[in-house]
Scaffold this motif. Sequence first.
Motif, PDB file in Angstrom:
ATOM      1  N   GLY A 140      40.717  46.317  51.793  1.00  0.00           N
ATOM      2  CA  GLY A 140      41.009  47.044  50.565  1.00  0.00           C
ATOM      3  C   GLY A 140      40.731  46.168  49.363  1.00  0.00           C
ATOM      4  N   GLU A 141      41.506  46.308  48.316  1.00  0.00           N
ATOM      5  CA  GLU A 141      41.297  45.538  47.098  1.00  0.00           C
ATOM      6  C   GLU A 141      41.717  44.082  47.302  1.00  0.00           C
ATOM      7  N   VAL A 142      40.852  43.167  46.867  1.00  0.00           N
ATOM      8  CA  VAL A 142      41.145  41.743  46.988  1.00  0.00           C
ATOM      9  C   VAL A 142      40.743  41.033  45.697  1.00  0.00           C
ATOM     10  N   ASP A 143      41.307  39.856  45.490  1.00  0.00           N
ATOM     11  CA  ASP A 143      40.876  38.996  44.394  1.00  0.00           C
ATOM     12  C   ASP A 143      39.461  38.535  44.745  1.00  0.00           C
ATOM     13  N   SER A 144      38.559  38.621  43.802  1.00  0.00           N
ATOM     14  CA  SER A 144      37.164  38.281  44.098  1.00  0.00           C
ATOM     15  C   SER A 144      37.014  36.879  44.671  1.00  0.00           C
ATOM     16  N   ILE A 145      37.866  35.971  44.287  1.00  0.00           N
ATOM     17  CA  ILE A 145      37.782  34.597  44.787  1.00  0.00           C
ATOM     18  C   ILE A 145      37.962  34.558  46.305  1.00  0.00           C
ATOM     19  N   ASP A 146      38.690  35.524  46.859  1.00  0.00           N
ATOM     20  CA  ASP A 146      38.899  35.584  48.308  1.00  0.00           C
ATOM     21  C   ASP A 146      37.649  36.026  49.062  1.00  0.00           C
ATOM     22  N   LEU A 147      36.660  36.552  48.346  1.00  0.00           N
ATOM     23  CA  LEU A 147      35.415  36.968  48.986  1.00  0.00           C
ATOM     24  C   LEU A 147      34.468  35.795  49.221  1.00  0.00           C
ATOM     25  N   GLY A 148      34.724  34.699  48.559  1.00  0.00           N
ATOM     26  CA  GLY A 148      33.863  33.525  48.718  1.00  0.00           C
ATOM     27  C   GLY A 148      34.551  32.285  48.216  1.00  0.00           C
ATOM     28  N   PRO A 149      35.652  31.897  48.866  1.00  0.00           N
ATOM     29  CA  PRO A 149      36.425  30.756  48.362  1.00  0.00           C
ATOM     30  C   PRO A 149      35.634  29.445  48.333  1.00  0.00           C
ATOM     31  N   ASP A 150      34.602  29.328  49.141  1.00  0.00           N
ATOM     32  CA  ASP A 150      33.816  28.099  49.184  1.00  0.00           C
ATOM     33  C   ASP A 150      32.557  28.164  48.323  1.00  0.00           C
ATOM     34  N   LEU A 151      32.341  29.308  47.670  1.00  0.00           N
ATOM     35  CA  LEU A 151      31.138  29.484  46.857  1.00  0.00           C
ATOM     36  C   LEU A 151      31.356  28.953  45.441  1.00  0.00           C
ATOM     37  N   PRO A 152      30.289  28.465  44.815  1.00  0.00           N
ATOM     38  CA  PRO A 152      30.403  28.145  43.388  1.00  0.00           C
ATOM     39  C   PRO A 152      30.748  29.425  42.620  1.00  0.00           C
ATOM     40  N   ARG A 153      31.506  29.295  41.572  1.00  0.00           N
ATOM     41  CA  ARG A 153      31.948  30.459  40.794  1.00  0.00           C
ATOM     42  C   ARG A 153      30.758  31.295  40.316  1.00  0.00           C
ATOM     43  N   SER A 154      29.679  30.631  39.895  1.00  0.00           N
ATOM     44  CA  SER A 154      28.502  31.360  39.395  1.00  0.00           C
ATOM     45  C   SER A 154      27.865  32.208  40.497  1.00  0.00           C
ATOM     46  N   THR A 155      27.829  31.699  41.706  1.00  0.00           N
ATOM     47  CA  THR A 155      27.266  32.449  42.835  1.00  0.00           C
ATOM     48  C   THR A 155      28.142  33.652  43.156  1.00  0.00           C
ATOM     49  N   LEU A 156      29.442  33.441  43.189  1.00  0.00           N
ATOM     50  CA  LEU A 156      30.378  34.526  43.451  1.00  0.00           C
ATOM     51  C   LEU A 156      30.260  35.610  42.384  1.00  0.00           C
ATOM     52  N   THR A 157      30.192  35.208  41.131  1.00  0.00           N
ATOM     53  CA  THR A 157      30.056  36.159  40.028  1.00  0.00           C
ATOM     54  C   THR A 157      28.759  36.944  40.148  1.00  0.00           C
ATOM     55  N   HIS A 158      27.679  36.271  40.496  1.00  0.00           N
ATOM     56  CA  HIS A 158      26.389  36.949  40.668  1.00  0.00           C
ATOM     57  C   HIS A 158      26.490  38.050  41.724  1.00  0.00           C
ATOM     58  N   HIS A 159      27.026  37.721  42.878  1.00  0.00           N
ATOM     59  CA  HIS A 159      27.076  38.690  43.977  1.00  0.00           C
ATOM     60  C   HIS A 159      28.061  39.829  43.698  1.00  0.00           C
ATOM     61  N   THR A 160      29.223  39.530  43.136  1.00  0.00           N
ATOM     62  CA  THR A 160      30.175  40.607  42.845  1.00  0.00           C
ATOM     63  C   THR A 160      29.657  41.493  41.709  1.00  0.00           C
ATOM     64  N   SER A 161      28.955  40.909  40.750  1.00  0.00           N
ATOM     65  CA  SER A 161      28.355  41.712  39.675  1.00  0.00           C
ATOM     66  C   SER A 161      27.303  42.662  40.233  1.00  0.00           C
TER      67      SER A 161
END
Length: 122
Positions: free
Chosen positions: A40-61
């Motif tokens: 269900g709904e999760v904090d985006s950081i939980d989708l890629g805790p080991d990813l650089p923030r910029s990479t996580l932001t790119h994919h979630t965007s």
Amino acid sequence: MAAVRTYVHPETGEISLARVLFALSEPLRLEMVRTLAREGEVDSIDLGPDLPRSTLTHHTSLLRESGVAFVRAEGRKCMISLRAEDLDARFPGLVGTVLAGYESESADGKARGGGPEQAAGQ
């Protein structure tokens, strides 16, 4: 006081099959969608805790812009959820079929001792 973050999402009728398939074509994003479908709904950081923030932001965007995910701000958190109802209304059964195929492929790869490349016979 800090400004409230807002996110733009396509309307259900504007969700494009090509953009959804592109979003689901990358293994990392597909794993993110699998997590959203399961949890269900999760904090985006939980989708890629080991990813650089910029990479996580790119994919979630990309997931948000394609209509696959809904993103909302909650304080300092960025909460993300799968737009399952919207996607099913637009493309019935698509996400379930893609996730079932992905899980099947992952299981085959593990059974053979390899990853998706080996499961696909490469």
